[in-house]
Motif scaffolding. Structure first.
Motif, PDB file in Angstrom:
ATOM      1  N   VAL A  77     148.816  88.680  75.824  1.00 21.18           N
ATOM      2  CA  VAL A  77     148.057  88.951  77.042  1.00 21.18           C
ATOM      3  C   VAL A  77     146.645  89.305  76.609  1.00 21.18           C
ATOM      4  O   VAL A  77     146.442  90.116  75.719  1.00 21.18           O
ATOM      5  N   THR A  81     142.969  90.795  81.222  1.00 23.92           N
ATOM      6  CA  THR A  81     143.964  90.712  82.302  1.00 23.92           C
ATOM      7  C   THR A  81     144.889  91.914  82.355  1.00 23.92           C
ATOM      8  O   THR A  81     145.822  91.932  83.154  1.00 23.92           O
ATOM      9  N   THR A  82     144.670  92.897  81.535  1.00 20.69           N
ATOM     10  CA  THR A  82     145.541  94.073  81.544  1.00 20.69           C
ATOM     11  C   THR A  82     144.953  95.163  82.432  1.00 20.69           C
ATOM     12  O   THR A  82     143.740  95.267  82.597  1.00 20.69           O
ATOM     13  N   ARG A  84     144.728  99.185  82.979  1.00 24.42           N
ATOM     14  CA  ARG A  84     144.926 100.457  82.284  1.00 24.42           C
ATOM     15  C   ARG A  84     144.833 101.589  83.293  1.00 24.42           C
ATOM     16  O   ARG A  84     143.915 101.640  84.100  1.00 24.42           O
TER      17      ARG A  84
END
Length: 96
Positions: A77, A81-82, A84
């Motif tokens: 990934v 696109t993550t 947090r």
């Protein structure tokens, strides 16, 4: 009575020489031990540096991707696109 101080003075010279030689031997033994310990410490520091370098290499994204390529259900990934979520201490009771 005058012979006693003279005898003590004569006996004190070899005693002082013995004490000086013994102190020198202790000093030499301590310096040898310190050198041995410093060499062992230098080896430990070098080993820790090697371990940290290995950890840094193992944590790299390309290395993880290469080692996990055959695992079913795994995909890389991108960091863009993550999502947090940061939890700041002391703010957990403000939700109402």
């Amino acid at each position: 009575m005058k012979k006693l101080p003279r005898v003590l003075l004569i006996l004190s010279v070899p005693l002082m020489l013995y004490m000086t030689a013994e102190r020198g031997a202790r000093y030499y033994a301590l310096t040898t031990e310190i050198r041995r310990l410093e060499a062992a410490q230098a080896e430990w520091v070098e080993e820790n540096r090697r371990l940290l370098a290995n950890i840094a290499v193992a944590r790299s994204r390309s290395r993880v991707d290469a080692s996990m390529a055959g695992v079913q259900g795994y995909r890389m990934v991108s960091p863009g696109t993550t999502l947090r979520i940061r939890v700041v201490p002391g703010l957990e009771k403000r939700d109402g």
